[in-house]
Write a protein that holds these residues in place. Structure first.
Motif, short mmCIF file in Angstrom:
data_model
loop_
_atom_site.label_atom_id
_atom_site.label_comp_id
_atom_site.label_asym_id
_atom_site.label_seq_id
_atom_site.Cartn_x
_atom_site.Cartn_y
_atom_site.Cartn_z
N SER A 63 0.87 -1.06 0.00
CA SER A 63 0.03 -0.18 0.18
C SER A 63 0.96 1.17 -0.02
O SER A 63 0.85 1.99 0.99
CB SER A 63 -1.07 -0.06 1.24
OG SER A 63 -1.53 1.14 1.09
N ASN A 64 1.49 1.55 -1.07
CA ASN A 64 2.29 2.71 -1.22
C ASN A 64 1.74 4.00 -0.78
O ASN A 64 2.24 4.77 -0.38
CB ASN A 64 2.97 2.80 -2.64
CG ASN A 64 3.86 1.74 -3.04
OD1 ASN A 64 4.44 1.10 -2.02
ND2 ASN A 64 3.95 1.36 -4.14
N GLU A 65 0.37 4.17 -0.90
CA GLU A 65 -0.31 5.40 -0.83
C GLU A 65 -0.26 5.61 0.99
O GLU A 65 -0.21 6.90 1.47
CB GLU A 65 -1.45 5.58 -1.15
CG GLU A 65 -1.81 5.42 -2.80
CD GLU A 65 -3.12 5.05 -3.28
OE1 GLU A 65 -4.06 5.04 -2.47
OE2 GLU A 65 -3.17 4.91 -4.44
N LEU A 66 -0.51 4.67 1.67
CA LEU A 66 -0.80 4.53 3.05
C LEU A 66 0.50 4.27 3.82
O LEU A 66 0.71 5.00 4.95
CB LEU A 66 -1.74 3.65 3.37
CG LEU A 66 -3.05 4.07 2.86
CD1 LEU A 66 -4.07 2.84 3.45
CD2 LEU A 66 -3.73 5.32 3.19
N ALA A 67 1.58 3.70 3.17
CA ALA A 67 2.63 3.27 3.94
C ALA A 67 3.79 4.32 4.42
O ALA A 67 4.35 4.28 5.29
CB ALA A 67 3.44 2.00 3.17
N ASN A 68 3.83 5.33 3.65
CA ASN A 68 4.78 6.43 3.72
C ASN A 68 6.10 5.89 4.14
O ASN A 68 6.92 6.18 4.95
CB ASN A 68 4.35 7.24 5.19
CG ASN A 68 4.96 8.63 5.19
OD1 ASN A 68 5.63 9.20 4.15
ND2 ASN A 68 5.14 9.17 6.39
N TYR A 69 6.61 4.98 2.94
CA TYR A 69 8.07 4.62 3.03
C TYR A 69 9.06 5.61 3.05
O TYR A 69 8.73 6.63 2.28
CB TYR A 69 8.35 3.78 1.71
CG TYR A 69 7.52 2.32 1.93
CD1 TYR A 69 7.75 1.31 2.79
CD2 TYR A 69 6.39 2.09 1.23
CE1 TYR A 69 7.50 0.04 2.99
CE2 TYR A 69 5.57 0.96 1.34
CZ TYR A 69 6.27 -0.03 2.28
OH TYR A 69 5.35 -1.15 2.29
N ASP A 70 10.08 5.57 3.80
CA ASP A 70 11.18 6.53 4.11
C ASP A 70 12.38 6.35 2.81
O ASP A 70 11.95 5.55 2.01
CB ASP A 70 11.67 6.61 5.11
CG ASP A 70 12.80 5.41 5.60
OD1 ASP A 70 13.04 4.52 4.91
OD2 ASP A 70 13.15 5.29 6.90
N GLN A 71 13.29 7.31 2.69
CA GLN A 71 14.21 6.94 1.74
C GLN A 71 14.78 5.61 1.83
O GLN A 71 15.77 5.19 0.84
CB GLN A 71 15.33 8.15 1.69
CG GLN A 71 16.19 8.20 3.17
CD GLN A 71 15.48 8.69 4.34
OE1 GLN A 71 14.55 9.15 4.32
NE2 GLN A 71 16.43 8.94 5.35
N ASN A 72 15.00 4.92 2.78
CA ASN A 72 15.62 3.73 3.02
C ASN A 72 14.48 2.42 2.61
O ASN A 72 14.84 1.31 2.79
CB ASN A 72 16.17 3.32 4.43
CG ASN A 72 17.20 4.20 4.42
OD1 ASN A 72 18.06 4.55 3.89
ND2 ASN A 72 17.07 5.08 5.81
N GLY A 73 13.55 2.94 2.25
CA GLY A 73 12.34 1.90 2.02
C GLY A 73 11.69 1.23 3.16
O GLY A 73 10.82 0.19 3.19
N PHE A 74 11.79 2.21 4.27
CA PHE A 74 11.08 1.31 5.67
C PHE A 74 9.78 2.35 5.99
O PHE A 74 9.88 3.63 5.82
CB PHE A 74 12.21 1.60 7.01
CG PHE A 74 11.49 1.00 8.04
CD1 PHE A 74 11.65 -0.33 8.43
CD2 PHE A 74 11.01 1.90 8.93
CE1 PHE A 74 10.96 -0.71 9.57
CE2 PHE A 74 10.41 1.48 10.13
CZ PHE A 74 10.51 0.20 10.49
N SER A 75 8.73 1.54 6.31
CA SER A 75 7.67 2.18 6.63
C SER A 75 7.16 1.88 8.07
O SER A 75 7.40 0.79 8.62
CB SER A 75 6.37 1.68 5.78
OG SER A 75 5.19 1.81 6.40
#
Length: 93
Positions: A63-75
């Motif tokens: 869920s990329n829209e809700l996950a808010n992944y950071d620059q390292n790919g962590f949510s």
């Protein structure tokens, strides 16, 4: 998503063995442990750090829209995503 139910309240005794609340680390830990086991079975000399990197890098984002992944790919909500055993094994080779 069903898992074991530890609730012993009288109102829940008819369904004492299962619950529909099985998510988060309780559900993720066995999946990730299974991928670690596959990686080590395939390549026994793999270090723990390298195995972690492979699992992290092969995870499918959720869920990329809700996950808010950071620059390292962590949510904060989904960690690095869902473990992908097939992709992790392909990275090992």
């Amino acid at each position: 998503n069903n898992g074991y139910n530890t609730d012993t309240s009288p109102s829940n005794l008819d369904d004492k063995d299962y619950t529909d609340s099985f998510y988060g680390t309780s559900a993720a830990t066995p999946a990730v442990a299974g991928v670690f086991a596959l990686l080590y079975a395939t390549k026994p000399d793999l270090t723990a750090n390298k195995a972690f990197e492979i699992i992290r890098d092969s995870a499918r984002k959720v869920s990329n829209e809700l996950a808010n992944y950071d620059q390292n790919g962590f949510s904060m909500m989904y960690g690095y995503g869902k473990p992908d055993a097939g992709k992790a094994l392909r990275i090992v080779y």
